[in-house]
Scaffold this motif. Structure first.
Motif, short mmCIF file in Angstrom:
data_model
loop_
_atom_site.label_atom_id
_atom_site.label_comp_id
_atom_site.label_asym_id
_atom_site.label_seq_id
_atom_site.Cartn_x
_atom_site.Cartn_y
_atom_site.Cartn_z
N MET A 32 0.82 -1.20 0.00
CA MET A 32 0.00 0.00 0.00
C MET A 32 0.86 1.25 0.00
O MET A 32 1.89 1.31 0.68
N TRP A 33 0.40 2.25 -0.76
CA TRP A 33 0.98 3.60 -0.70
C TRP A 33 -0.04 4.47 0.00
O TRP A 33 -1.14 4.69 -0.50
N TYR A 34 0.33 4.94 1.17
CA TYR A 34 -0.57 5.69 2.04
C TYR A 34 -0.23 7.17 1.90
O TYR A 34 0.82 7.63 2.36
N ILE A 35 -1.10 7.92 1.24
CA ILE A 35 -0.85 9.32 0.91
C ILE A 35 -1.48 10.23 1.95
O ILE A 35 -2.68 10.13 2.23
N PHE A 36 -0.69 11.13 2.50
CA PHE A 36 -1.18 12.16 3.41
C PHE A 36 -1.10 13.51 2.70
O PHE A 36 -0.06 13.86 2.15
N LEU A 37 -2.19 14.26 2.69
CA LEU A 37 -2.14 15.63 2.18
C LEU A 37 -1.91 16.56 3.36
O LEU A 37 -2.66 16.53 4.34
N LEU A 38 -0.85 17.35 3.28
CA LEU A 38 -0.39 18.13 4.42
C LEU A 38 -1.51 18.96 5.06
O LEU A 38 -2.27 19.63 4.37
N LEU A 75 -3.47 6.33 -11.59
CA LEU A 75 -2.38 5.46 -11.14
C LEU A 75 -2.91 4.17 -10.54
O LEU A 75 -2.35 3.08 -10.74
N ASN A 76 -4.01 4.27 -9.83
CA ASN A 76 -4.57 3.12 -9.14
C ASN A 76 -5.04 2.03 -10.10
O ASN A 76 -5.20 0.87 -9.73
N LYS A 77 -5.26 2.40 -11.36
CA LYS A 77 -5.71 1.43 -12.35
C LYS A 77 -4.59 0.48 -12.77
O LYS A 77 -4.85 -0.64 -13.22
N ASN A 119 0.73 -1.89 -8.85
CA ASN A 119 0.67 -3.20 -8.20
C ASN A 119 0.50 -3.07 -6.70
O ASN A 119 0.71 -4.02 -5.96
N PHE A 120 0.12 -1.88 -6.24
CA PHE A 120 -0.13 -1.63 -4.81
C PHE A 120 -1.45 -0.88 -4.68
O PHE A 120 -1.91 -0.23 -5.61
N ASP A 121 -2.05 -0.99 -3.49
CA ASP A 121 -3.24 -0.21 -3.18
C ASP A 121 -2.82 1.21 -2.84
O ASP A 121 -1.69 1.46 -2.40
N ILE A 122 -3.76 2.14 -3.01
CA ILE A 122 -3.52 3.54 -2.66
C ILE A 122 -4.62 3.97 -1.70
O ILE A 122 -5.81 3.74 -1.94
N LYS A 123 -4.20 4.59 -0.61
CA LYS A 123 -5.16 5.14 0.34
C LYS A 123 -4.73 6.55 0.69
O LYS A 123 -3.54 6.85 0.74
N THR A 124 -5.70 7.41 0.93
CA THR A 124 -5.39 8.80 1.28
C THR A 124 -5.88 9.14 2.67
O THR A 124 -6.87 8.59 3.15
#
Length: 372
Positions: free
Chosen positions: A180-186, A213-215, A218-223
């Motif tokens: 997983m790529w866990y994205i934080f918006l500042l 990108l999520n399409k 090879n990893f999940d993306i969460k924000t």
């Protein structure tokens, strides 16, 4: 996925200590080098884990500061895991993260390990983390975790410091083979500064980019602190459905799609600060989130269950119909709701409109026309 957020949270974040050796520019905790003398002790920690488990066994995340600076960390993790809880942790990549500790984490059954990586190069990451050599050290720790076959999550805070390098960052995350790529918006709180935040248009660009990108990744993306990402996902999916079928109304497509989107892979739709999400500080203070630092009680003198269910602040946060401005009339308010943390940091009112969202709801546009 059918949790009643008025009763129980979906996820609990426990800041087990505020001690940390890094000096990150954005640190919401304004972490210090030494543990606070009043942080929850071992017995209090065990009682807290029991209290969390009683609330329908939500996901539990140990964070900090640097959670590795808590001496009884793995005892606490083992206790929670033995109770059948899903536990993960987000340690800082410092010399405290030894091979022995990583092996211990796997031994006790940690569900995943998360490291922060805020740029694809040492120049960007080390500047952001305020510590020279942090980038190389992080990659060394990641490589050993891969040898252990430990599930890895990468956390990235997106801000003005790395906005220009997102493509390179995504390529690095792909190369590291994470789950997983866990994205934080500042959010401009703690050491985070307003001038480091993206503009509303840049937020929108990031969300659309992440959707595409999520399409293929090879990893999940969460924000996190990016609830309007859900709105963008629903809109993009609705447009694709409209193009595919051609004979449906766009607004109907929005409604249908909103009912299908589960919050992007991991968290159910609607999770927000104080609404399915709760934070416990190192000293036991309960807050809607670490980025919305309004104490609503302390587990040292009240049960977590009572605080979560009865706090007037949390009750307000769980009612999107109380939101003000355009968020209050937005058709996406129950699946999005805007970042209550960013709203509070910018406006001082956690019920105000998300200040970094470009979307204008039809009802808000109509109301402004009537008032013109």
């Amino acid at each position: 996925m059918n949790i009643d957020y008025n009763e129980n949270p979906f996820i609990v974040i426990w800041e087990v200590t505020r001690a940390c050796e890094l000096r990150c520019l954005h640190c919401r905790a304004d972490a210090q080098t030494e543990p606070h003398p009043d942080e929850l002790n071992h017995k209090e920690g065990l009682r807290l884990i029991d209290a969390i488990h009683e609330m329908d066994n939500p996901m539990l995340v140990f964070t900090g500061g640097d959670c590795m600076m808590r001496e009884d960390l793995f005892e606490l993790a083992d206790y929670a895991i033995q109770k059948g809880m899903r536990v993960s942790m987000t340690p800082s990549a410092t010399d405290n993260v030894t091979k022995e500790k990583m092996e211990k984490a796997k031994e006790v059954g940690l569900s995943r390990w998360a490291f922060s990586l805020d740029g694809p190069t040492p120049e960007i990451h080390d500047h952001f983390r305020g510590t020279s050599g942090s980038f190389d050290l992080t990659l060394d720790k990641i490589n050993y975790l891969k040898e252990l076959d430990m599930p890895l999550q990468i956390n990235t805070v997106i801000s003005k410091y790395n906005y220009h390098a997102l493509e390179e960052m995504a390529a690095l995350v792909e190369e590291l083979d994470v789950i997983m790529w866990y994205i934080f918006l500042l959010v401009p709180t703690g050491r985070g500064q307003m001038d480091a935040c993206l503009t509303p248009a840049e937020h929108e660009h990031v969300f659309k980019w992440l959707y595409e990108l999520n399409k293929t990744s090879n990893f999940d993306i969460k924000t996190t602190a990016a609830q309007h990402h859900r709105r963008v996902v629903i809109q993009q999916k609705a447009k694709e459905k409209l193009i595919e079928k051609g004979d449906i109304d766009y607004q109907d497509s929005i409604t249908d799609t909103a009912s299908e989107v589960d919050g992007l892979k991991r968290a159910p739709k609607g999770v927000n600060d104080g609404n399915g999400f709760i934070f416990i500080s190192h000293t036991g203070e309960v807050m809607p989130s670490g980025l919305l630092p309004i104490p609503v009680g302390n587990v040292k003198d009240q049960s977590l269950k009572t605080i979560y269910r009865e706090s007037p602040v949390l009750k307000e946060l769980r009612n999107p119909d109380l939101y003000k401005g355009k968020c209050g009339v937005c058709e996406f308010r129950f699946v999005c709701g805007g970042s209550r943390s960013r709203t509070y940091a910018v406006t001082g009112d956690y019920l105000e409109s998300e200040p970094f969202c470009v979307y204008i709801p039809p009802k808000w546009r109509d109301r402004n026309k009537q008032n013109a």
